[in-house]
Scaffold this motif. Structure first.
Motif, short mmCIF file in Angstrom:
data_model
loop_
_atom_site.label_atom_id
_atom_site.label_comp_id
_atom_site.label_asym_id
_atom_site.label_seq_id
_atom_site.Cartn_x
_atom_site.Cartn_y
_atom_site.Cartn_z
N ILE A 331 -9.87 -13.01 8.10
CA ILE A 331 -9.50 -12.51 6.76
C ILE A 331 -10.78 -12.14 6.02
N GLU A 333 -12.33 -9.45 2.55
CA GLU A 333 -12.03 -8.56 1.42
C GLU A 333 -13.14 -7.52 1.30
N GLU A 346 -7.52 -6.72 0.74
CA GLU A 346 -7.64 -7.88 1.63
C GLU A 346 -7.09 -7.49 2.99
N ARG A 348 -6.24 -8.70 7.00
CA ARG A 348 -6.03 -9.78 7.96
C ARG A 348 -5.95 -9.16 9.35
N LYS A 368 -6.97 -9.58 -8.02
CA LYS A 368 -8.42 -9.77 -8.11
C LYS A 368 -8.87 -9.73 -9.57
#
Length: 650
Positions: A331, A333, A346, A348, A368
């Motif tokens: 993960i 960002e 984000e 994954r 955010k």
């Protein structure tokens, strides 16, 4: 060379084993028999020589050669021994069972000299006889010696008889063993031949074959296992068609499940990319309302460097490699400028195949920004709290200066009034002083709580004598105890009379608890109990109770604790009041504040002081009965607590 059958091999092996065992046992038996016969003859010889020595002792002492010759000649006549002689102490023969010619010899006999000098019976085996002799003693005087010989012919005859019997038994045993081994080998090979025929037929495809063996041995177990195996093979073949049909149904169900999963993926609003190990853009999935279809299609079969900015592409490559290596979700960002607007995403990354990954991308711009605003609000609140603490600390310092002056002047005025005889001024001056001290204590509490909240309170660890500390606390709190007509009892376990902790804070905790007990108790009893407790640890945990349940940075890892218990018979508290008794600026209820006064800071400060030293405060109370406050502190406060306290203040 022709092939040797298994039956022949088994027969030869078992026959060889039987012959080897029988030969070995026969040899051991003969050895034991010969040894037993030799020992029997030696025992008989020893008994006879002892008897003869006792018989001729007196004759040899008197040197009665005639009597000794008669005795020896009787032995010769009866053929009991093959040799019989008596020697005087020089070793010369004085009596012989078979010959008188040797009596004329003047020279000592070597064998007689050896016997005269021997301290015990002497045995000597010769080819045709066993010689036995011993010295004849009268007290400590050596009179001479006696020697007899036993022929070995009877012994050899017995040995020959034993050998004949042993060889006969060995031959019979060997013959029986060969017969039994032949029968056993035939029974084994007969069963094995039946198994060979059955396995050949099974190999040809006949799964109905059975092996029937009547013996109750390993071959029977093997035959049963073979029969079970053929049954299972037949069952597997019969279920083959059912299995194929089941696989076809599962394949159809899998196709339907794949369709459902694809529909589910299409319903997810997140953007999905599929990349190869080298970062090749293989496939993508967008939401229905997205207008990225045409813009992303042109990047198929291109690398992430063609799709994303350099810093984002590098991050993708890094996490793709990590996912394929560890098989764990990655993960991360990143920011991406979309339509001249900075967006936060984000991603994954999960395994999607042997050499591929699936990247699930979510737009987290709104969350955010919300987190950023929340962090800013938190920092503003902490800043306001620090400003409050600094204000309280500053005001406390500013107020303490004039109060100290008022208290000092009141003391001077009391002394001057006392010297001038103005006794009527003393109560007012004492009231001024006590009020100033009360305000100073309140200001000190406010200063302590502000230091604790701002992280500026430090520990000052030192060794100190508990006895002296308790005496100081007793002297300080006595006026408060006597003010409400109370009685203070101190029960002190002197097993440990020292501590390594912050002495000032320990004293302040005890004064706070005792002053509260004295304030809320009237015409009653206040008891201070100090005890040392040693608790064994199990995997770093203390037993169930009031002690800290886990040793993290706490003080004494050996389990040495001091408990300070303050018990009173005052107004007590309800369970609801106990829940908020340690909160700052809070007392049991408003009526308590109006009646007894106070700021509600003492217990909160005491609890935090104990926590700084790795300890704890607990309370048990019943309304209108009384309260028990118990302080648990380690005997030796760890330097880790000091480091943690200083780190918090920094």
């Amino acid at each position: 060379m022709g092939r040797v059958s298994l039956a022949t091999k088994l027969t030869v092996a078992m026959t060889s084993l039987v012959i080897s065992v029988v030969a070995g046992l026969t040899w051991l038996s003969l050895q034991r028999e010969e040894k037993a016969l030799h020992q029997e003859l030696e025992d008989q010889a020893e008994i006879l020589v002892h008897t003869l020595a006792a018989t001729i002792t007196d004759d040899l002492y008197r040197l009665d050669a005639r009597a000794m010759r008669e005795l020896m000649e009787q032995l010769g006549v009866s053929q009991v021994v093959s040799l019989g002689r008596v020697y005087e102490k020089q070793g010369r023969i004085v009596a012989d069972a078979y010959s008188r010619d040797v009596l004329d010899k003047i020279q000592p006999d070597p064998w007689g000299q050896e016997l005269v000098k021997a301290s015990d019976i002497v045995l000597r085996w010769q080819p045709d006889q066993l010689l036995v002799g011993k010295a004849v003693m009268a007290g400590r005087q050596n009179l001479g010696a006696i020697s007899i010989g036993f022929s070995t012919d009877p012994l050899n005859a017995k040995i020959d008889t034993a050998r004949y019997q042993a060889y006969t038994a060995a031959c019979l045993t060997t013959a029986i063993g060969i017969l039994i081994s032949s029968l056993l080998s035939r029974s084994v090979t007969r069963s094995l031949q039946q198994m060979i025929v059955a396995t050949q037929r099974v190999a040809a495809g006949d799964l109905t074959q059975k092996i029937n063996i009547q013996s109750q041995d390993e071959l029977r177990v093997l035959a049963d296992s073979f029969n079970l195996m053929t049954d299972q093979l037949r069952t597997l073949l019969e279920s083959k068609e059912k299995l194929i049909q089941g696989l076809e149904h599962r394949a159809e169900a899998l196709r339907q499940s794949e369709t459902k999963n694809r529909a589910l993926l299409n319903a997810i609003p997140d953007l999905m990319f599929r990349f190869s190990r080298s970062g090749i853009f293989v496939e993508f999935k967008i939401s229905r309302n997205s207008n990225l279809l045409e813009s992303l299609t042109k990047y198929l079969n291109k690398t992430v460097h063609d799709l994303f900015p350099p810093h984002v592409a590098q991050s993708y490559i890094k996490h793709i490699q990590a996912t394929l290596k560890t098989h764990q979700i990655q993960i991360f960002e990143y920011e991406w400028l979309v339509d001249q607007e900075r967006r936060h995403y984000e991603t994954r990354i999960v395994i999607s195949g042997d050499d591929e990954v699936l990247a699930i991308v979510r737009d987290i711009t709104d969350s955010k920004l919300a987190r950023i605003e929340l962090q800013q609000a938190k920092e503003a609140a902490e800043s306001a709290n620090n400003a409050k603490s600094e204000f309280l600390a500053s005001m406390s310092h500013e107020l303490r200066t004039p109060l100290n002056a008022i208290i000092g002047y009141s003391d001077l005025l009391k002394e001057e009034a006392r010297d001038l005889g103005h006794a009527n001024f003393l109560p007012d001056l004492e009231q001024i002083r006590s009020s100033g001290m009360h305000l100073l204590a309140i200001i000190q509490d406010i200063l302590d709580i502000s230091k604790l909240e701002s992280g500026e309170m430090n520990l000052y660890l030192e060794n100190f004598d508990l006895t002296i500390l308790i005496d100081e606390v007793n002297a300080t709190v006595q006026p408060l105890i006597q003010g409400n007509q109370n009685v203070l009892e101190i029960d002190y376990d002197t097993a440990v009379d020292f501590m390594y902790a912050d002495r000032t804070k320990v004293k302040q905790v005890l004064l706070n608890l005792l002053s509260n007990a004295a304030k809320f108790t009237k015409n009653g009893l206040v008891k201070l109990c100090i005890q040392h407790q040693t608790l064994a640890l199990s995997n770093g945990n203390y037993p169930q109770g009031h002690f800290p349940s886990k040793i993290e940075s706490t003080a004494d890892s050996q389990g040495n604790w001091m408990t300070f218990s303050v018990t009173d018979t005052g107004i007590g508290m309800t369970p609801e009041q106990i829940q908020k008794v340690f909160k700052p600026f809070t007392q049991a209820d408003a009526s308590t504040t109006r009646r007894y006064g106070g700021t509600g800071l003492g217990l909160s400060i005491s609890q935090r002081f104990c926590g700084m030293m790795g300890g704890k405060i607990t309370v048990e109370s019943q309304a209108n009965i009384g309260s028990v406050f118990t302080v648990y502190l380690p005997v030796i406060t760890s330097e880790l607590e000091l480091d943690r306290s200083n780190a918090i203040s920094v």
